[in-house]
Design an enzyme around this catalytic site. Sequence first.
Site, PDB file in Angstrom:
ATOM      1  N   GLU A  79      18.781 -51.959  22.366  1.00 36.52           N
ATOM      2  CA  GLU A  79      18.646 -52.092  23.819  1.00 36.52           C
ATOM      3  C   GLU A  79      19.773 -51.317  24.501  1.00 36.52           C
ATOM      4  O   GLU A  79      20.925 -51.475  24.097  1.00 36.52           O
ATOM      5  CB  GLU A  79      18.713 -53.569  24.251  1.00 36.52           C
ATOM      6  CG  GLU A  79      18.393 -53.716  25.722  1.00 36.52           C
ATOM      7  CD  GLU A  79      18.364 -55.177  26.200  1.00 36.52           C
ATOM      8  OE1 GLU A  79      18.581 -56.077  25.376  1.00 36.52           O
ATOM      9  OE2 GLU A  79      18.137 -55.386  27.382  1.00 36.52           O
ATOM     10  N   MET A  83      22.969 -59.544  20.784  1.00 37.29           N
ATOM     11  CA  MET A  83      21.664 -58.940  21.068  1.00 37.29           C
ATOM     12  C   MET A  83      20.550 -59.777  20.459  1.00 37.29           C
ATOM     13  O   MET A  83      20.595 -60.153  19.289  1.00 37.29           O
ATOM     14  CB  MET A  83      21.653 -57.508  20.500  1.00 37.29           C
ATOM     15  CG  MET A  83      20.353 -56.780  20.661  1.00 37.29           C
ATOM     16  SD  MET A  83      19.954 -56.499  22.419  1.00 37.29           S
ATOM     17  CE  MET A  83      18.177 -56.583  22.339  1.00 37.29           C
ATOM     18  N   GLU A  84      19.506 -59.987  21.271  1.00 39.19           N
ATOM     19  CA  GLU A  84      18.459 -60.954  20.943  1.00 39.19           C
ATOM     20  C   GLU A  84      17.317 -60.401  20.105  1.00 39.19           C
ATOM     21  O   GLU A  84      16.185 -60.903  20.208  1.00 39.19           O
ATOM     22  CB  GLU A  84      17.895 -61.518  22.259  1.00 39.19           C
ATOM     23  CG  GLU A  84      17.061 -60.520  23.095  1.00 39.19           C
ATOM     24  CD  GLU A  84      17.819 -59.802  24.203  1.00 39.19           C
ATOM     25  OE1 GLU A  84      19.056 -59.687  24.101  1.00 39.19           O
ATOM     26  OE2 GLU A  84      17.174 -59.334  25.151  1.00 39.19           O
ATOM     27  N   ASN A  85      17.530 -59.389  19.257  1.00 39.69           N
ATOM     28  CA  ASN A  85      16.440 -58.829  18.454  1.00 39.69           C
ATOM     29  C   ASN A  85      15.595 -59.941  17.835  1.00 39.69           C
ATOM     30  O   ASN A  85      16.117 -60.936  17.338  1.00 39.69           O
ATOM     31  CB  ASN A  85      17.021 -57.998  17.308  1.00 39.69           C
ATOM     32  CG  ASN A  85      18.163 -57.141  17.759  1.00 39.69           C
ATOM     33  OD1 ASN A  85      17.986 -56.276  18.583  1.00 39.69           O
ATOM     34  ND2 ASN A  85      19.353 -57.429  17.242  1.00 39.69           N
ATOM     35  N   GLU A 113      21.164 -65.965  23.555  1.00 45.48           N
ATOM     36  CA  GLU A 113      20.338 -65.066  22.717  1.00 45.48           C
ATOM     37  C   GLU A 113      19.131 -65.821  22.170  1.00 45.48           C
ATOM     38  O   GLU A 113      18.035 -65.284  22.095  1.00 45.48           O
ATOM     39  CB  GLU A 113      21.162 -64.470  21.564  1.00 45.48           C
ATOM     40  CG  GLU A 113      22.414 -63.733  21.995  1.00 45.48           C
ATOM     41  CD  GLU A 113      22.223 -62.720  23.099  1.00 45.48           C
ATOM     42  OE1 GLU A 113      21.142 -62.104  23.169  1.00 45.48           O
ATOM     43  OE2 GLU A 113      23.159 -62.550  23.911  1.00 45.48           O
ATOM     44  N   HIS A 149      16.411 -66.147  24.716  1.00 45.11           N
ATOM     45  CA  HIS A 149      15.673 -64.899  24.934  1.00 45.11           C
ATOM     46  C   HIS A 149      14.390 -64.851  24.091  1.00 45.11           C
ATOM     47  O   HIS A 149      13.496 -64.068  24.398  1.00 45.11           O
ATOM     48  CB  HIS A 149      16.530 -63.690  24.539  1.00 45.11           C
ATOM     49  CG  HIS A 149      17.316 -63.088  25.663  1.00 45.11           C
ATOM     50  ND1 HIS A 149      16.788 -62.842  26.910  1.00 45.11           N
ATOM     51  CD2 HIS A 149      18.600 -62.638  25.729  1.00 45.11           C
ATOM     52  CE1 HIS A 149      17.702 -62.277  27.683  1.00 45.11           C
ATOM     53  NE2 HIS A 149      18.817 -62.144  26.993  1.00 45.11           N
ATOM     54  N   GLU A 190      17.134 -61.309  32.018  1.00 43.25           N
ATOM     55  CA  GLU A 190      18.559 -61.639  31.969  1.00 43.25           C
ATOM     56  C   GLU A 190      18.949 -62.726  32.977  1.00 43.25           C
ATOM     57  O   GLU A 190      19.655 -63.669  32.630  1.00 43.25           O
ATOM     58  CB  GLU A 190      19.416 -60.382  32.156  1.00 43.25           C
ATOM     59  CG  GLU A 190      19.262 -59.353  31.028  1.00 43.25           C
ATOM     60  CD  GLU A 190      19.556 -59.911  29.637  1.00 43.25           C
ATOM     61  OE1 GLU A 190      20.111 -61.021  29.523  1.00 43.25           O
ATOM     62  OE2 GLU A 190      19.208 -59.223  28.646  1.00 43.25           O
TER      63      GLU A 190
HETATM   64  N1  B3K Z   1      20.161 -58.011  25.967  1.00 46.52           N
HETATM   65  C1  B3K Z   1      21.485 -57.736  25.466  1.00 46.52           C
HETATM   66  C2  B3K Z   1      22.220 -56.713  26.261  1.00 46.52           C
HETATM   67  C3  B3K Z   1      22.009 -55.339  25.823  1.00 46.52           C
HETATM   68  C4  B3K Z   1      22.954 -54.414  26.557  1.00 46.52           C
HETATM   69  C5  B3K Z   1      22.687 -53.015  26.256  1.00 46.52           C
HETATM   70  N2  B3K Z   1      23.594 -52.126  26.935  1.00 46.52           N
HETATM   71  C6  B3K Z   1      22.306 -58.955  25.378  1.00 46.52           C
HETATM   72  C7  B3K Z   1      21.929 -60.062  26.269  1.00 46.52           C
HETATM   73  O1  B3K Z   1      21.939 -59.995  27.467  1.00 46.52           O
HETATM   74  O2  B3K Z   1      21.541 -61.064  25.745  1.00 46.52           O
HETATM   75 ZN    ZN Z   2      20.636 -61.582  27.778  1.00 51.20          ZN
END
Ligand code: B3K
Ligand code: ZN
Length: 881
Positions: A141, A283-285, A318, A321, A340
Amino acid sequence: MDIARTPDENPEMADAAIEPKQPPVIYRKDYKPFPWLVPATRLHFDLCAERTRITATLQVERNPAADASPTLLLNGDGLTPLSVRVDGAEADKWAMDGDNLQLTLTGDVHEIEIVTEIDPSANTQLMGLYASNGMLCTQCEAEGFRRITFFPDRPDVLSTYTVTMTGSKAEFPVLLSNGNKAAEGENDDGTHWAEWHDPWPKPSYLFALVAGDLVVNTDSFITMSGKKVDLAIYVRDGDLDRTGHAMRSLIKSMEWDEQTFGREYDLDVFNIVAVSDFNMGAMENKGLNVFNTKYVLADPETATDGDFDGVEGVIAHEYFHNWSGNRITCQDWFQLSLKEGFTVLRDQLFSQDMQGEAVKRIEDVRILRSAQFPEDSGPLAHPIRPDSFREISNFYTATVYNKGAEVIRMMRTMCGPEAFRKGTDLYFDRHDGEAATCEDFIAAMEDGAGLDLKQFRLWYSQAGTPKVVVDLAHQGTIATLTLRQTVPATPDRPGKKPMPIPVKIALFDRNTGAHAGEQLIVLKTEEQSFDFDGFAGKPVLSINRGFSAPVTIEREIADEDLVFLAAKDDDPFARYEAMQDLVVGHLTTASGNGLDDVSREAGRLAIARAFEAVLTDETLDDSMRGELMMLPGLTYLMEQQLVADPSRIHAEREGLKAWLGARFEERLATLHQRLADVPYDQEAASRGARKVKTQALVYLAAGNPGCASKMAAAQYDAADNMTDRQGALMVLTGLGTAARTDKLIHFHRRYANNELVVDKWFALQASSLHPNAIEHVKALAEHKDFTIRNPNRVRSLYMAFAANPHAFHAANGEGYRLIADLILELDPINPQTAARFVPPLGRWRRIEPARAAMMRGELERIKAADNLSRDTFEQVTRSLG
Ligand code: B3K
Ligand code: ZN
């Protein structure tokens, strides 16, 4: 409201025509669905730190919902295709379009296979696939996937992923990707392989892969429908015994999301990996969250109470998400706040439930005011749903995140928690599996929660913190409250419309100290009056209770009324606010027009009365007492003035602190001593005691440095936890005593092998009140433990410094130069992190002219540099205005 402009009318586009090297501006209004769907993606990785080969196989088919096009444009960033095949045969109709790969397709359904090769060990940007301490990991992301392979790297192209990877068994014993593990095996040549399948369609930014030598803490969770989920937290050898808190936080998050939002987890496994080189928090992969070690590792010896809260909050964020972000993702990056803002609200509500609502709310407002308000009042102001950008990484901001959360919180305040839940249920049902928009969320709230949000939509399109001017009049038995709102002009838009502002109020009888109940009023027009009957005398107004709206309140209120509220208000936030207002009013007047000695003394005495009530009130818990004792930060104070002189406001603030420290010396020392006996645990009482102890030291150090230095050294020596130790060292670091040097040396030796604690050691010195802080920072940049390659280390030295107004705003401009030099050095290495240092320089318009000129000069110097990244270019040009 439609604010679309044609390219001709757009000044930025006109600039781009004159200076072709400028990165293009992307507009929200230009969104178009992608002409091709990618229902399934197979990825194969031949892993090697220096040379990883990726074979990507994409099933593509025409998107019936988009304009038909024979062209398939796949994003790339720094890649060269080694081979391109269409339906099994080498393709002839492809070309590079800049960094992107363009294919011409004849049919409606095709299989595309592309081979690329990358060097993860040379990836200093930490976007895409990169190496960290011998392991390989990804961050995609927002637009990192295109640094791995060619792909429609946009959030509205959802695909199911099957990932295989092969790598050295010795080097990479653990092989992870999204979803569930489907198969694994060994080869004869010392390599092994694994196959992962994620059944949930997802955009490329949620892809993740990790390969490394990691150890694991495992547990499990039974979901509300009785399914077992295997939980695992992977860390480096030696870190395992610091993962317990993260695991407990994960389990609590899973339970809470079922109970509070009805959300159940949807895979057989949930994996977390901790990485020490990471651009942000986590990061929420899907099914494979990748975390900065800072938000996973915690134990009492190395982590403060704040760190424990940080781990709990980020793990929750996370995890949440998985629904607000992954099951429902964003149509385009302009909708970022959809996932977000909502997820921040969800993690805030979770932490309120875990730790207590009052203090958490105060902390969240403090963050909003120190990080988001300056954004909203500066050159980088943007609405929570921006209309244009050059580099999306620059829009992961406090506005999109924290103001985004406040906007959804206001919806919740207006409809109540039960109706809000109906709205979110409808949103999740209606859009599950889709890439949605903020408008979709608002519409679901209207239909599910029964809210009319027609005018409220302005909160999504108008930037700037609204100001509400308050007047309370009294006649007969009627109190009349008049509210007048202004939404300030911001660089993106001059004229603003009035917005609905939900304000919670209570009117206190000043004799009985009671009120007849809290009320919610919604200010919808520019000016509105509200009458309240039944008041023989003029009541004391408590307003914006619980910080019900993210606005600034301006009102004429007597110090004695603020003292009354600071001592008696039953809304904890309003009580905190009264205390803050009292101090802010005094300090801004004193450092603005100046105060004669008599008025200064009168102002300080009013503060002392409230401060005394805070110290002595036995009904207060210590956590709340600690909050009430805290002086407003310098950044927030400067924000209250149209043009601030940092030295003057710093001197006034320090003067007040020293005056209070001296006046209450005995009481503070007694308090400190009493709390020193409270044993360590993670319960509220013990945490509150630690907070107050360090606050007491802060005042004592200002009032009587010699004595406080001894007390702080004693607290440091006696500490059996990091909160007490760091608190004592923080106080010592601001002093010029011998204990300062002793304890700093001791601290570094004791924790030399712990990166996260060494980060603290850097940050403490960079954020200290010591008059030579700037010299210390310069020396620390040369320290053997400093490296510009690690974002945590860079932030611990330079972000702490840039957030330390008294050092950063050194009158000779040295602080500005230091940050500009850093930006120029870091930009070619890690542009995303470099660009984050621009906003402190961008506040020049709000600083007195001599300093403002130097800040501007540094921005001009950065702008003149060759080959500036898109990230830094955008922030610098916007900051210069
Ligand atoms: N979604 C990610 C943030 C990614 C930032 C990339 N520059 C973490 C979060 O907000 O949970
Ligand atoms: Zn987030």
